[in-house]
Design a protein around this motif. Structure first.
Motif, PDB file in Angstrom:
ATOM      1  N   ASP A 199      22.698  23.409  83.130  1.00 39.70           N
ATOM      2  CA  ASP A 199      21.801  22.716  83.207  1.00 39.70           C
ATOM      3  C   ASP A 199      21.959  21.699  81.846  1.00 39.70           C
ATOM      4  N   GLU A 200      22.527  20.439  82.099  1.00 38.81           N
ATOM      5  CA  GLU A 200      22.645  19.623  80.660  1.00 38.81           C
ATOM      6  C   GLU A 200      21.375  18.659  80.479  1.00 38.81           C
ATOM      7  N   TYR A 201      20.504  18.613  81.569  1.00 35.74           N
ATOM      8  CA  TYR A 201      19.287  17.582  81.204  1.00 35.74           C
ATOM      9  C   TYR A 201      18.052  18.507  80.200  1.00 35.74           C
TER      10      TYR A 201
ATOM     11  N   SER B 200      22.347  12.835  88.578  1.00 32.81           N
ATOM     12  CA  SER B 200      23.313  14.298  89.119  1.00 32.81           C
ATOM     13  C   SER B 200      23.632  14.836  87.858  1.00 32.81           C
ATOM     14  N   ASN B 201      24.097  16.200  88.194  1.00 31.19           N
ATOM     15  CA  ASN B 201      24.708  17.050  87.175  1.00 31.19           C
ATOM     16  C   ASN B 201      26.235  17.450  87.937  1.00 31.19           C
TER      17      ASN B 201
ATOM     18  N   THR C 292      25.974  14.006  84.274  1.00 30.48           N
ATOM     19  CA  THR C 292      26.357  14.673  83.238  1.00 30.48           C
ATOM     20  C   THR C 292      27.571  15.421  83.482  1.00 30.48           C
TER      21      THR C 292
ATOM     22  N   LYS D 205      19.742  20.054  90.050  1.00 27.00           N
ATOM     23  CA  LYS D 205      20.465  20.076  88.745  1.00 27.00           C
ATOM     24  C   LYS D 205      21.818  20.807  88.844  1.00 27.00           C
TER      25      LYS D 205
ATOM     26  N   VAL E 202      16.531  15.712  89.469  1.00 30.60           N
ATOM     27  CA  VAL E 202      18.151  15.572  89.722  1.00 30.60           C
ATOM     28  C   VAL E 202      18.597  15.821  91.069  1.00 30.60           C
TER      29      VAL E 202
END
Length: 377
Positions: free
Chosen positions: A288-290, A282-283, A257, A303, A299
């Motif tokens: 935190d995009e999830y 992965s970010n 992300t 994250k 992740v």
């Protein structure tokens, strides 16, 4: 300065040509003589190259972070750091300030002159001259600030770091974790801005089959690079096409992300797919995009940006021009702070730093390729 030997034995000047030029210039002109300056960026070895330039210019330099080095920070957000470098700075007497510390000093009439911020950590403070914000993700914290605020991420220089350096850092981090097989693997990237497009193009160069999910209604804007992706035969999906996006999630080997938006992927359909995919998640964004329904354990690096597992998250050669712009905009404020609110970097300053980096740095050809320039620029 106490860190000169460490920096000089680690880096060559052609890895930091813009900061090296500023350091030489400022040691003569001393634009920050007697000024208290707070720098609140991630703390790593390469960060000290920016410290050195500012201190060469006469700055009374302090470091900003959420907590003091000896405090428990488990419940507080803090800029990522290398604990060994943090301890080294503490041992050598560098001064550290939290937002609470700065506000307390301000109540006693002891404000900083300049705050060179990152991610809007110190936006609630009141420096005498103004702020420089390093990241796009920190801009919204400054939207109602009346003091002058230069945004380093508004201009073209930041693309060197985010398009070239961040993509490189993402893949170096995967390799460090033991994931080095990229040929013919499927990479799914959320976000088509500087970071997302940089990761996508880096993946393409490593033999990945790359798909990018983005808001296609923003095509053609200054923060979108869909045209570049499509020119390189990278598939671009609209973020509202859930059927295609879920299919891409289910077939991906790596998912990352990079939208820069908190909870960008929060949707029951996407969450279900993310919880069952075989892909390594992965970010690479600050937030935190999830979303909370995707556990941090699912992740890589919990994250937080994956490249921060590295000793040098972004190689100095890719990040130093951004740091030079961050510092140089402080000098711009010292010369003239007669404006309110957000302002982009002066074009002539960016051109000067770009020229220095292209002509004297080890990544001149890479920058020219990214910008579509000839090496003689």
């Amino acid at each position: 300065m106490f860190f000169d030997e460490l920096l000089d034995e680690t880096y060559s000047p052609n890895e930091y040509p813009a900061l090296d030029a500023l350091c030489g210039e400022w040691s003569e002109t001393r634009p920050f003589e007697g000024l208290r300056i707070l720098v609140a960026t991630p703390i790593f070895r390469n960060t000290m190259v920016e410290y050195r330039a500012l201190m060469a210019g006469g700055a009374d330099l302090s470091i900003g972070r959420a907590t003091h080095p000896d405090e428990d920070e488990k419940d507080l957000a803090s800029m990522p750091c290398d604990k060994k470098i943090l301890a080294y700075l503490v041992e050598n007497g560098m001064k550290f300030y939290s937002v609470k510390d700065v506000v307390h000093e301000e109540s006693e009439g002891k404000s900083f002159d300049l705050i060179l911020d990152c991610a809007g950590q110190f936006a609630a403070c009141h420096p005498k001259i103004g702020f420089v914000e390093l990241t796009r993700s920190g801009v919204h914290f400054y939207e109602n600030v009346k003091q002058p605020v230069y945004v380093a991420d508004s201009g073209i220089v930041k693309r060197i770091e985010t398009s070239l350096g961040t993509g490189d850092g993402y893949f170096r981090a995967l390799v460090q974790l033991g994931y080095s097989d990229f040929e013919s693997k499927k990479l799914l990237v959320f976000g088509s801005g500087k970071v997302g497009s940089g990761i996508a193009l880096q993946g393409l160069s490593k033999g990945c089959s790359v798909t990018v999910v983005t808001d296609t209604t923003k095509k053609g804007t200054s923060t979108d690079f869909c045209a570049t992706l499509e020119q390189n035969d990278i598939d671009v999906l609209d973020c509202r096409d859930f059927i295609a996006t879920v299919a891409a999630i289910q077939s991906a080997d790596y998912i990352v992300t990079a939208t820069g938006v908190k909870d960008a992927l929060v949707n029951p359909v996407l969450t279900e797919a993310l919880l069952t995919t075989k892909a390594k998640l992965s970010n690479m964004g600050v937030e935190d995009e999830y979303g909370k329904d995707v556990p941090a354990d699912n992740v890589l690096n919990g994250k937080t940006p994956l490249n921060f597992i590295l000793e040098e998250p972004t190689h100095l050669k890719y990040i130093e021009t951004s740091m030079a712009l961050h510092a140089a905009l402080g000098e711009c404020l010292v010369r003239d702070s007669r404006f309110e609110g957000l302002k982009e970097p002066p074009a002539e300053l960016e051109e000067k730093l770009l020229m220095t980096t292209i002509q004297n740095g080890v990544i001149g050809a890479e920058i020219c390729g990214m910008l579509g320039l000839s090496p003689e620029f």
